[in-house]
Design an enzyme around this catalytic site. Sequence first.
Site, short mmCIF file in Angstrom:
data_model
loop_
_atom_site.label_atom_id
_atom_site.label_comp_id
_atom_site.label_asym_id
_atom_site.label_seq_id
_atom_site.Cartn_x
_atom_site.Cartn_y
_atom_site.Cartn_z
N ASN A 12 57.84 7.90 14.45
CA ASN A 12 58.97 9.27 14.43
C ASN A 12 59.26 9.85 16.44
O ASN A 12 58.35 10.50 16.51
CB ASN A 12 58.38 10.71 13.59
CG ASN A 12 59.09 12.38 13.67
OD1 ASN A 12 60.01 11.73 13.99
ND2 ASN A 12 58.78 12.96 12.95
N LYS A 14 61.78 11.73 17.25
CA LYS A 14 62.28 13.23 16.28
C LYS A 14 62.84 12.74 17.42
O LYS A 14 63.74 12.44 18.12
CB LYS A 14 60.99 13.99 17.50
CG LYS A 14 58.99 14.26 16.93
CD LYS A 14 58.31 14.74 16.50
CE LYS A 14 57.14 14.54 16.14
NZ LYS A 14 55.73 15.56 16.19
N HIS A 100 58.89 16.78 6.90
CA HIS A 100 57.73 17.27 8.13
C HIS A 100 57.63 18.60 7.81
O HIS A 100 58.38 19.55 8.70
CB HIS A 100 59.09 16.05 9.76
CG HIS A 100 58.21 16.34 10.44
ND1 HIS A 100 57.73 17.52 11.69
CD2 HIS A 100 57.17 15.25 11.36
CE1 HIS A 100 56.87 16.85 12.32
NE2 HIS A 100 56.80 15.79 12.22
N GLU A 102 58.09 19.79 11.25
CA GLU A 102 58.52 20.62 12.24
C GLU A 102 60.34 21.46 11.20
O GLU A 102 60.84 22.12 11.76
CB GLU A 102 58.89 19.56 13.13
CG GLU A 102 58.01 19.83 14.05
CD GLU A 102 57.89 18.42 14.83
OE1 GLU A 102 59.21 17.06 14.69
OE2 GLU A 102 56.61 18.29 15.24
N GLU A 170 49.23 15.43 8.14
CA GLU A 170 49.69 15.33 8.62
C GLU A 170 49.12 17.25 9.33
O GLU A 170 50.03 17.92 8.51
CB GLU A 170 51.19 15.64 9.58
CG GLU A 170 51.71 13.99 9.03
CD GLU A 170 52.71 14.23 9.84
OE1 GLU A 170 52.82 12.55 11.50
OE2 GLU A 170 53.49 14.35 10.20
N GLY A 176 51.10 16.85 18.25
CA GLY A 176 51.27 17.31 19.41
C GLY A 176 50.46 17.28 20.12
O GLY A 176 50.84 18.36 21.20
N SER A 214 48.85 13.18 16.67
CA SER A 214 47.66 13.10 17.49
C SER A 214 47.11 11.28 17.39
O SER A 214 46.93 11.67 17.94
CB SER A 214 46.66 13.84 18.47
OG SER A 214 47.72 15.21 18.43
P1 PGA Z 1 52.50 12.96 17.02
O1 PGA Z 1 53.43 13.35 15.82
O2 PGA Z 1 52.27 11.42 16.85
O3 PGA Z 1 53.69 12.95 18.62
O4 PGA Z 1 51.17 14.51 16.84
C1 PGA Z 1 53.23 13.28 14.75
C2 PGA Z 1 54.42 13.19 14.02
O5 PGA Z 1 54.40 14.83 14.03
O6 PGA Z 1 54.61 12.80 12.75
#
Ligand code: PGA
Length: 251
Positions: A12, A14, A100, A102, A170, A176, A214
């Site tokens: 992803n 982003k 997601h 976010e 997640e 993140g 992560s």
């Molecule tokens: P990350 O994000 O690997 O940077 O923690 C995962 C995600 O949001 O899909």
Amino acid sequence: MARTRRPLIAGNWKMNGLRTDALALAAGIAKGLKQAGWTDRDLLVCPPATLVMAVMEAVGGSGVLVGGQDCHAKASGAHTGDIAAEMLRDLGAAFVIVGHSERRTDHGETDAIVRAKAEAAWRAGLLPIVCIGETLAEREAGNTFSVLARQLKGSVPAGATAARLVVAYEPVWAIGTGKTPTTAEVADAHAHIRKELAGMMAEASQVRLLYGGSVKGSNAAELMAAGDVDGALVGGASLKVDEFLAIAKAV
Ligand code: PGA
């Protein structure tokens, strides 16, 4: 132990990537897949919508799959700035991430909205990756399982089959942050998700469940070894060819 479900390693990206870097990243992953010769797992990249077409071209016939990061529930209409699932499909995308955390936070997406987007994905011929996960406060209050159950029931449309659904667990606090749950915590959450799915659909045992939050080359093997984990949804580490390929290798 042999896997019964085909692993999926999804990147992803982003809101990252301008053409030059993004195309180099896509080409690097395509080259890595060819060199490794993996035929037993799926590699997927989800670039920003602006780059889906160019990334499709960059991965060529390598077998790397391309997806979107979000879609609108409607097929067309007066929705300025939004992207329809049909538009992603039109460019050659095979998947779309929906729900997601976010999107849920930045855009106030509710379970009902996520569910409508998953239905839109089906309508367009895309495979939705439905994201769910608890916040730190919800985990600390002991509500992880009830939150996951509520999100699943609200976000997964009726009529789901194993071929038409991927679920990504997640934990919001792991995205993140560099923090990850223990393998036991991942296994517990995934077992719970599969149990809930079993109450909702016939093919729950065959649905692919991804872990995200992560994931990186150095922790992928451990996280992927947790029970019921069929791959990863990767953010930050998916922006580096070597890291993403290391994760794919670890599955
Ligand atoms: P990350 O994000 O690997 O940077 O923690 C995962 C995600 O949001 O899909």
